[in-house]
Design an enzyme around this catalytic site. Structure first.
Site, PDB file in Angstrom:
ATOM      1  N   ARG A 111       0.924  -1.436  -0.039  1.00  0.00           N
ATOM      2  CA  ARG A 111      -0.053  -0.137  -0.053  1.00  0.00           C
ATOM      3  C   ARG A 111       1.094   1.313   0.063  1.00  0.00           C
ATOM      4  O   ARG A 111       2.012   1.329   0.511  1.00  0.00           O
ATOM      5  CB  ARG A 111      -0.826   0.123   1.418  1.00  0.00           C
ATOM      6  CG  ARG A 111      -1.691  -1.072   1.544  1.00  0.00           C
ATOM      7  CD  ARG A 111      -2.837  -1.318   0.688  1.00  0.00           C
ATOM      8  NE  ARG A 111      -3.764  -0.140   0.790  1.00  0.00           N
ATOM      9  CZ  ARG A 111      -4.757   0.016  -0.001  1.00  0.00           C
ATOM     10  NH1 ARG A 111      -5.002  -0.267  -0.991  1.00  0.00           N
ATOM     11  NH2 ARG A 111      -5.602   1.299   0.254  1.00  0.00           N
ATOM     12  N   ASN A 162      11.958   1.709   3.689  1.00  0.00           N
ATOM     13  CA  ASN A 162      11.311   0.952   2.669  1.00  0.00           C
ATOM     14  C   ASN A 162      12.578   0.125   1.817  1.00  0.00           C
ATOM     15  O   ASN A 162      13.680   0.633   1.711  1.00  0.00           O
ATOM     16  CB  ASN A 162      10.597   1.750   1.487  1.00  0.00           C
ATOM     17  CG  ASN A 162      10.020   0.667   0.515  1.00  0.00           C
ATOM     18  OD1 ASN A 162       9.156  -0.317   0.858  1.00  0.00           O
ATOM     19  ND2 ASN A 162      10.033   0.981  -0.694  1.00  0.00           N
ATOM     20  N   HIS A 197      13.307  -1.632  -1.757  1.00  0.00           N
ATOM     21  CA  HIS A 197      12.995  -1.797  -3.181  1.00  0.00           C
ATOM     22  C   HIS A 197      13.758  -2.920  -4.123  1.00  0.00           C
ATOM     23  O   HIS A 197      14.963  -2.485  -3.828  1.00  0.00           O
ATOM     24  CB  HIS A 197      12.696  -0.466  -3.890  1.00  0.00           C
ATOM     25  CG  HIS A 197      12.073  -0.345  -5.421  1.00  0.00           C
ATOM     26  ND1 HIS A 197      10.716  -0.596  -5.414  1.00  0.00           N
ATOM     27  CD2 HIS A 197      12.405  -0.323  -6.526  1.00  0.00           C
ATOM     28  CE1 HIS A 197      10.666  -0.747  -6.749  1.00  0.00           C
ATOM     29  NE2 HIS A 197      11.623  -0.410  -7.250  1.00  0.00           N
ATOM     30  N   GLU A 256      18.678  -8.343  -0.618  1.00  0.00           N
ATOM     31  CA  GLU A 256      17.745  -7.557   0.370  1.00  0.00           C
ATOM     32  C   GLU A 256      17.747  -7.969   1.758  1.00  0.00           C
ATOM     33  O   GLU A 256      17.930  -7.303   2.587  1.00  0.00           O
ATOM     34  CB  GLU A 256      16.271  -7.697  -0.130  1.00  0.00           C
ATOM     35  CG  GLU A 256      15.924  -7.235  -1.451  1.00  0.00           C
ATOM     36  CD  GLU A 256      14.507  -7.349  -1.979  1.00  0.00           C
ATOM     37  OE1 GLU A 256      13.529  -7.556  -1.002  1.00  0.00           O
ATOM     38  OE2 GLU A 256      14.106  -7.662  -3.151  1.00  0.00           O
TER      39      GLU A 256
END
Ligand code: GAR
Length: 219
Positions: free
Chosen positions: A94, A110, A112, A177
């Site tokens: 979201r 965040n 990505h 990641e």
């Protein structure tokens, strides 16, 4: 010893980045404590991961709210109730409203699956393959009011091979990641991040090995 940094993690899917952060904390590599995992999808594997480790986890189904703002207000309230100081988006699907971002200024991370500013938005690995880049990667960045845009904390690069598929590239990027997200949380928890406009300075930065990733290899 510094007090553990209180974290909130927002996830929507399989939660492997959440798992990497949990593991790093449990192994004593990151001085943080996950106070709450919020998941907007009731069947997300991320929930099971939290529960397995005794971490408070809540489903907040966005479909039950009249607007993005109402959903965000509820989630911000829950994070505040738990004393969260750093919010980690870990595969959270979201977009956050400006009110959410203002509630945690420079305190939302965040991850990505691309070397931003290349390939923001959805299907970053597919975008990278379609573009034909030879080096792909992932980015942990601070969240601002534009999608996949805020100051960059840490990036990892991986080669793209000629026979890569979306799946094989995704797997290679995901492995990185899982290394860089806990490291970003570590840097935050240790107060080693200084933000100067778009640039993030790492206090007491380790010198990099003087080596470039070149693909294809030089002959
Ligand atoms: C990760 O690859 C993450 O980079 C990506 O979703 C995946 C979540 O996996 N995030 C985005 O694309 C955000 N734009 P996980 O649920 O196993 O951590």
């Amino acid at each position: 010893m510094t007090n553990p940094l209180p974290l909130g993690v927002l996830a929507s899917g399989s939660g492997t980045n959440l798992q990497a952060i949990i593991d790093a904390i449990e192994e004593g590599r990151v001085p943080a404590e996950i106070r709450l995992v919020v998941c907007n999808r009731p069947r997300a594997l991320a929930l099971e991961r939290a529960e397995r480790h005794g971490i408070a986890a809540e489903v907040v189904d966005h479909k039950a709210f009249a607007s993005r703002e109402a959903f965000d207000e509820h989630v911000v309230g829950r994070l505040r109730d738990k004393g969260v100081e750093l919010v980690c988006l870990a595969g959270f699907d979201r977009l956050l409203s400006p009110a959410f971002i203002r509630a945690f200024p420079d305190r939302i991370l965040n991850i990505h699956p691309a070397l931003l500013p290349a390939f923001p938005g959805l299907h970053a690995q597919r975008q990278a393959l379609d573009y034909g880049v030879r080096i792909a990667g992932c980015t942990v960045h601070l969240v601002d009011e534009q999608t996949d845009h805020g100051p960059i904390v840490i990036q990892a690069a991986v080669p793209v091979y000629s026979d890569d598929t979306v799946e094989s590239l995704t797997e290679r990027i995901l492995a990185e990641e899982h290394r860089i997200y806990p490291e970003a949380v570590y840097l935050f928890a240790e107060g080693k991040i200084e933000i100067d406009g778009r640039r993030v300075r790492i206090v007491d930065e380790e010198p990099l090995a003087d080596r470039a990733l070149v693909n294809p290899a030089l002959g």
